[in-house]
Write an enzyme that holds these catalytic residues in place. Structure first.
Site, PDB file in Angstrom:
ATOM      1  CE  LYS A  19      -2.920  -0.617   3.433  1.00 56.75           C
ATOM      2  NZ  LYS A  19      -4.084  -0.375   4.320  1.00 56.75           N
ATOM      3  CD  GLU A 138      -6.897 -11.282  -7.284  1.00 59.18           C
ATOM      4  OE1 GLU A 138      -7.066 -12.288  -8.004  1.00 59.18           O
ATOM      5  OE2 GLU A 138      -7.786 -10.847  -6.512  1.00 59.18           O
ATOM      6  CB  ALA A 150     -16.645  -5.339  -8.314  1.00 55.66           C
TER       7      ALA A 150
END
Length: 226
Positions: A19, A138, A150
């Site tokens: 991140k 991922e 989504a």
């Protein structure tokens, strides 16, 4: 529980480190005052219950989770425009701090449900007190519209356990197409959008400079009066 904590710790470390690194890419574009293809970055480690559910669904033995489950550590990189996704993927391909082991293009080849996103599976080295541990993670790259769809689909999937009523399934597919059409329309006027955003950012920076000058002047006047 201790077993799970020790198993998941490297994944948590990987998400935290990635991140920072991926957000750093966005900050570099901002420092150069150029359009950033990265809108924002999020990350998470899959909850234990979700790991067990997926392992059961995919027939993955628990002793093979590290090698056979690619998304225990997951990152999402959001983009404003569809064209930005390709730029972000290329930036990831150029990095030397991890190895890309697989790419899945669900944008050119959407899933039957209507799901669109670009997935990059990486092998990332984590430094632990017991040495280096290489784990799979991922990275999903998608637009804000794709992410909205989504997120809704994911919530409904929990409710219906993947067995959507036909009407809901049809509406989700139509919504997915509507979201993609929105992305296409935004791409058509991206230059105007970026010019407006640049103008807004410049005006915001000018306002901040004026405020700093005003505060500095007040401090000076206060000092002179004493």
């Amino acid at each position: 529980m201790n077993h799970w904590e020790s198993f998941l710790e490297p994944y948590k470390q990987a998400v935290d480190e990635l991140k920072i690194k991926l957000k750093g890419m966005r900050n570099q574009f901002q420092l150069q005052h150029t359009h950033s293809p990265i809108e924002f970055v999020t990350g998470r480690v899959k909850p234990i219950a979700s790991i067990l559910d997926k392992a059961s669904e995919k027939s993955v033995p628990l002793e093979k989770l590290a090698s056979d489950m690619q998304d225990i550590a997951g990152l999402r990189m959001m983009c404003q425009f569809v064209d930005d996704i390709e730029k972000v993927v290329e930036l990831l391909r150029q990095r030397k701090d991890f190895v890309i082991v697989e790419e899945k293009d669900y944008i050119s080849h959407k899933k039957q449900s209507g799901y669109r996103s670009y997935h990059v599976i990486i092998e990332y080295p984590v430094e632990t007190i017991n040495g280096e541990k290489r784990i799979l993670a991922e990275i999903q790259i998608r637009t804000l519209a794709m992410n909205f769809w989504a997120t809704v689909e994911h919530s409904l999937n929990y409710k219906y356990q993947g067995q959507f009523p036909k009407e809901i399934q049809n509406r989700l597919q139509r919504a997915a197409e509507a979201a993609f059409r929105l992305d296409e329309e935004m791409s058509e006027i991206r230059e105007e959008i970026q010019e407006a955003q640049a103008f807004f950012q410049e005006k915001k920076e000018d306002q901040m400079k004026d405020k700093r000058k005003e505060r500095s002047s007040r401090r000076k006047n206060f000092g002179d009066s004493h």
